[in-house]
Design a protein around this motif. Structure first.
Motif, mmCIF file in Angstrom:
data_model
loop_
_atom_site.group_PDB
_atom_site.id
_atom_site.type_symbol
_atom_site.label_atom_id
_atom_site.label_comp_id
_atom_site.label_asym_id
_atom_site.label_seq_id
_atom_site.Cartn_x
_atom_site.Cartn_y
_atom_site.Cartn_z
ATOM 1 N N GLU A 156 0.841 -1.191 0.000
ATOM 2 C CA GLU A 156 0.000 0.000 0.000
ATOM 3 C C GLU A 156 0.877 1.243 0.000
ATOM 4 O OE1 GLU A 156 -3.774 0.344 2.305
ATOM 5 O OE2 GLU A 156 -2.646 1.907 3.349
ATOM 6 N N HIS A 157 0.527 2.202 -0.823
ATOM 7 C CA HIS A 157 1.243 3.474 -0.915
ATOM 8 C C HIS A 157 0.218 4.593 -0.955
ATOM 9 C CE1 HIS A 157 4.877 1.229 -1.916
ATOM 10 N NE2 HIS A 157 4.110 0.518 -2.726
ATOM 11 N N ASN A 158 0.602 5.744 -0.409
ATOM 12 C CA ASN A 158 -0.299 6.882 -0.551
ATOM 13 C C ASN A 158 0.477 8.147 -0.862
ATOM 14 O OD1 ASN A 158 0.178 8.423 1.915
ATOM 15 N ND2 ASN A 158 -0.855 6.793 3.004
ATOM 16 N N ILE A 159 -0.213 9.049 -1.496
ATOM 17 C CA ILE A 159 0.308 10.365 -1.832
ATOM 18 C C ILE A 159 -0.590 11.372 -1.131
ATOM 19 C CG2 ILE A 159 0.734 12.021 -3.684
ATOM 20 C CD1 ILE A 159 1.085 9.605 -5.580
ATOM 21 N N GLN A 160 0.027 12.235 -0.326
ATOM 22 C CA GLN A 160 -0.718 13.250 0.403
ATOM 23 C C GLN A 160 -0.202 14.631 0.017
ATOM 24 O OE1 GLN A 160 0.010 12.020 4.446
ATOM 25 N NE2 GLN A 160 -1.943 10.942 4.520
ATOM 26 N N PHE A 161 -1.121 15.585 -0.090
ATOM 27 C CA PHE A 161 -0.771 16.947 -0.482
ATOM 28 C C PHE A 161 -0.929 17.917 0.673
ATOM 29 C CE2 PHE A 161 -2.030 15.087 -4.567
ATOM 30 C CZ PHE A 161 -0.942 15.458 -5.348
ATOM 31 N N ASN A 162 -0.073 18.908 0.663
ATOM 32 C CA ASN A 162 -0.213 20.076 1.510
ATOM 33 C C ASN A 162 -0.193 21.266 0.556
ATOM 34 O OD1 ASN A 162 -0.194 22.048 3.460
ATOM 35 N ND2 ASN A 162 1.866 21.601 4.201
ATOM 36 N N ASN A 163 -1.360 21.776 0.216
ATOM 37 C CA ASN A 163 -1.471 22.876 -0.744
ATOM 38 C C ASN A 163 -1.517 24.192 0.017
ATOM 39 O OD1 ASN A 163 -1.911 24.571 -2.866
ATOM 40 N ND2 ASN A 163 -3.936 23.783 -3.381
ATOM 41 N N ARG A 164 -0.399 24.911 0.029
ATOM 42 C CA ARG A 164 -0.299 26.192 0.708
ATOM 43 C C ARG A 164 -0.504 27.369 -0.241
ATOM 44 N NH1 ARG A 164 5.176 24.981 4.207
ATOM 45 N NH2 ARG A 164 4.285 23.324 5.504
ATOM 46 N N CYS A 165 -0.899 27.074 -1.478
ATOM 47 C CA CYS A 165 -1.018 28.114 -2.497
ATOM 48 C C CYS A 165 -2.254 28.986 -2.338
ATOM 49 C CB CYS A 165 -1.043 27.489 -3.895
ATOM 50 S SG CYS A 165 0.439 26.565 -4.323
#
Length: 158
Positions: free
Chosen positions: A23-32
Motif C-alpha cells: 500500500e502506498h499513498n500520496i498526500q498533499f499540503n497545498n499552501r497556495c
C-alpha cells in the motif's frame, strides 16, 4: 489431540503463505490558496490525496489550476513524477523527482519527502532555477530513491 496438531500445522502453512498487502499513498499540503493538487496515474486523474493497494507506477502530481494554466499532464506547471513500489531486488523500489523539462515549467514552489520509510528523503524546488529538479533531458540525476516497503509520499505546493 491429532486434530489440534493438524489444525495448528495448517494455520502455520496458511500464515506463512499470506502475502502482505502493498500500500502506498500520496498526500498533499497545498499552501497556495488556489488550485487542486492532482495525481494522474496511467492517463487517468485519480484525484488529490490518493491511496493505492499495490504499486503506483509513472504517476505525476501537480497543482491543477482551474484557470487553465496546467495541462492534463501538467504542461506549463511544476510536476512531481513518482513510482512508489515495494522493492523486489536491491534498487527496484520507489523513485521520485521534480521536473521542469518542457513542456513543464516552474509555476509554484514544490517539495516532496517520503514518509512511512525513508523519512526525510526528498527534494525541494523553491524557484525556477532550483538545482533539485530536471530542467533539460540529460540533466544529472536528481531523483530521490527509497527502498522501504509501503512508503508514502508527502508533496507540498507553495
Amino acid at each position: 489431540m491429532m486434530i489440534n496438531a493438524v489444525l495448528l500445522a495448517l494455520s502455520t502453512i496458511v500464515a506463512a503463505n499470506v502475502v502482505p498487502t502493498e500500500e502506498h499513498n500520496i498526500q498533499f499540503n497545498n499552501r497556495c490558496g488556489f488550485g487542486n493538487p492532482t495525481v494522474v496515474v496511467g492517463g487517468k486523474i485519480v484525484g488529490g490525496n490518493f491511496i493505492a493497494t499495490g504499486p503506483i507506477r509513472n504517476a505525476i502530481a501537480f497543482p491543477w489550476h482551474r484557470t487553465g494554466n496546467c495541462g492534463f499532464n501538467g504542461e506549463n506547471c511544476t510536476v512531481v513524477e513518482t513510482t512508489l513500489q515495494n522493492p523486489t531486488t536491491p534498487g527496484t523500489g520507489s523513485e521520485t523527482d521534480i521536473t521542469l523539462i518542457p513542456p513543464h515549467t516552474f509555476s509554484v514552489p514544490v517539495a516532496f519527502n517520503y514518509t512511512n520509510g525513508c523519512n526525510g528523503v526528498g527534494r525541494s524546488c523553491p524557484t525556477a532555477n532550483c538545482v533539485q529538479a530536471f530542467h533539460e533531458p540529460g540533466d544529472p540525476p536528481v531523483q530521490a530513491a527509497c527502498q522501504a516497503n509501503n512508503v508514502a509520499l508527502a508533496i507540498t505546493f507553495c
